[in-house]
Design a protein around this motif. Structure first.
Motif, PDB file in Angstrom:
ATOM      1  N   ASN A  25       0.860  -1.191   0.000  1.00  0.00           N
ATOM      2  CA  ASN A  25       0.000   0.000   0.000  1.00  0.00           C
ATOM      3  C   ASN A  25       0.891   1.233   0.000  1.00  0.00           C
ATOM      4  OD1 ASN A  25      -1.812   2.071   0.460  1.00  0.00           O
ATOM      5  ND2 ASN A  25      -2.884   1.033   2.134  1.00  0.00           N
ATOM      6  N   ASN A  51      -5.908  -1.213  -0.180  1.00  0.00           N
ATOM      7  CA  ASN A  51      -7.324  -0.891  -0.171  1.00  0.00           C
ATOM      8  C   ASN A  51      -8.118  -1.835  -1.072  1.00  0.00           C
ATOM      9  OD1 ASN A  51      -7.884   1.566   1.510  1.00  0.00           O
ATOM     10  ND2 ASN A  51      -6.154   2.319   0.305  1.00  0.00           N
ATOM     11  N   THR A  82     -14.180  -1.164   7.262  1.00  0.00           N
ATOM     12  CA  THR A  82     -13.075  -1.203   6.299  1.00  0.00           C
ATOM     13  C   THR A  82     -13.633  -1.390   4.889  1.00  0.00           C
ATOM     14  OG1 THR A  82     -12.730  -3.598   6.182  1.00  0.00           O
ATOM     15  CG2 THR A  82     -11.775  -2.450   8.076  1.00  0.00           C
ATOM     16  N   ASN A  83     -12.733  -1.291   3.907  1.00  0.00           N
ATOM     17  CA  ASN A  83     -13.115  -1.646   2.536  1.00  0.00           C
ATOM     18  C   ASN A  83     -12.536  -3.013   2.169  1.00  0.00           C
ATOM     19  OD1 ASN A  83     -10.374  -1.241   1.929  1.00  0.00           O
ATOM     20  ND2 ASN A  83     -10.713   0.838   1.185  1.00  0.00           N
ATOM     21  N   ARG A 235     -11.843   3.458   9.113  1.00  0.00           N
ATOM     22  CA  ARG A 235     -12.416   4.048   7.893  1.00  0.00           C
ATOM     23  C   ARG A 235     -11.426   4.976   7.203  1.00  0.00           C
ATOM     24  NH1 ARG A 235     -17.091   4.260  11.305  1.00  0.00           N
ATOM     25  NH2 ARG A 235     -16.622   6.425  11.849  1.00  0.00           N
ATOM     26  N   TYR A 238      -8.850   2.481   5.605  1.00  0.00           N
ATOM     27  CA  TYR A 238      -9.457   1.693   4.540  1.00  0.00           C
ATOM     28  C   TYR A 238     -10.753   2.361   4.074  1.00  0.00           C
ATOM     29  CZ  TYR A 238      -6.277  -1.852   6.463  1.00  0.00           C
ATOM     30  OH  TYR A 238      -5.170  -2.537   6.905  1.00  0.00           O
ATOM     31  N   LYS A 240     -13.968   3.604   2.192  1.00  0.00           N
ATOM     32  CA  LYS A 240     -14.863   3.024   1.205  1.00  0.00           C
ATOM     33  C   LYS A 240     -15.122   4.032   0.096  1.00  0.00           C
ATOM     34  CE  LYS A 240     -17.077  -0.143   4.424  1.00  0.00           C
ATOM     35  NZ  LYS A 240     -18.340  -0.671   4.971  1.00  0.00           N
TER      36      LYS A 240
END
Length: 245
Positions: A25, A51, A82-83, A235, A238, A240
Motif C-alpha cells: 500500500n 485498499n 473497512t473496505n 475508515r 481503509y 470506502k
C-alpha cells in the motif's frame, strides 16, 4: 490488570518491514516535509493492507468448527469499518494465520505478517473460549493484524507510569525483560503519522492501566468493545468508495 497482556511481534528487519508495507500500500509511506521537499523516513511508516483487498484468514490448529466460527464472528466485527473482504478458506494460503492455545497473546502489525514463514502463525491466542477475556482479546489482536498499534503508546497519552513498579509487575507476573516492557508500554509512536488523531482512552487497542502502576489517580479500565475512534481510524485507513452521485 492485563490478565493476558498482548505483545506486538517486532520484525527482525526494519527495512524489509518498510519495503513490504510500501509495496502492499503506497499510502503507508509517511513523509517529512522540509522546505517544501518530501523526505523518505525509514522508521516511520504505517502497515495497512492494500485498499479493497481480500484478506484470507486461516487457522494453524485443528480446532473444532464451532470454535473457528466463534472466532470468525468476533473478527467480522471489524469488517464493516473497512473496505476489505475477510475470507476464511483453509484450502488457501492465509494472509493472517491464527494459532490457538499459544503461550501468549501476540500479533504482527498489518503487513509485517507477510514477513513470517508461511508455516508459522501471524496471530497467536493464549485465551480460550472459556476465558472472560476471549472476545476483547481477539478484537484487540485482530486490530493489530489490520495495522493498528497500541493506543497507550499514542504520543499524546501522557500516562503517568510509575516505571519501577511497572518493571517489577511485568517481571513477576509475565517474566518480561526491561526491554520488553519498554517496547510494549513506554516507547511512544512517532508524531509524524497521517493516522494520528485524538488519544482514545476507550480504544480496544489500549492496555488496562491500574492506579497501582501509575502516579496519582490515573487508570484505564478494560475496554471490551471497538470504540468510535477505532472505527473512525479504520475508515480512514481503509476508506470506502464514495457512493454519493
Amino acid at each position: 490488570m492485563n490478565t493476558h497482556p498482548c505483545k506486538v511481534i517486532s520484525p527482525d528487519n526494519l527495512m524489509a518491514s518498510f519495503e513490504v508495507a510500501i509495496k502492499e500500500n503506497p499510502a503507508n509511506e509517511l513523509t517529512l516535509t522540509s522546505g517544501g521537499r518530501h523526505k523518505r523516513s525509514v522508521g516511520q511508516w504505517s502497515k495497512f493492507w492494500g485498499n479493497g483487498r481480500s484478506l484470507n484468514i486461516t487457522f494453524v490448529n485443528a480446532e473444532p468448527e464451532t470454535l473457528r466460527k466463534q472466532i470468525e464472528g468476533i473478527i467480522r466485527q471489524w469488517e464493516p469499518s473497512t473496505n476489505l473482504t475477510f475470507t476464511f478458506d483453509q484450502a488457501l494460503n492465509g494472509d493472517i494465520r491464527i494459532k490457538t492455545g499459544a503461550q501468549t497473546n501476540e500479533s504482527y502489525v498489518g503487513t509485517d505478517a507477510t514477513l513470517a514463514p508461511t508455516d508459522q502463525p501471524t496471530l497467536s491466542l493464549f485465551v480460550g473460549p472459556q476465558d472472560n477475556d476471549f472476545e476483547w482479546t481477539i478484537l484487540h489482536e485482530f486490530g493489530h493484524a489490520l495495522g493498528l498499534q497500541h493506543e497507550h503508546l499514542h504520543p499524546k497519552a501522557n500516562i503517568p507510569w510509575d516505571k519501577p513498579k511497572v518493571y517489577d509487575y511485568y517481571k513477576a507476573h509475565y517474566q518480561w525483560t526491561k526491554e520488553q516492557v519498554d517496547y510494549n508500554l513506554f516507547t511512544l509512536l512517532p508524531t509524524v503519522d497521517f493516522m494520528q488523531g485524538p488519544y482514545d482512552k476507550e480504544s480496544i487497542m489500549h492496555y488496562v492501566v491500574t492506579n497501582e502502576l501509575t502516579i496519582g489517580d490515573w487508570e484505564v479500565p478494560r475496554n471490551t468493545r471497538i470504540s468510535k475512534l477505532d472505527r473512525r481510524n479504520m475508515r480512514k485507513a481503509y476508506p470506502k468508495a464514495n457512493t454519493t452521485p
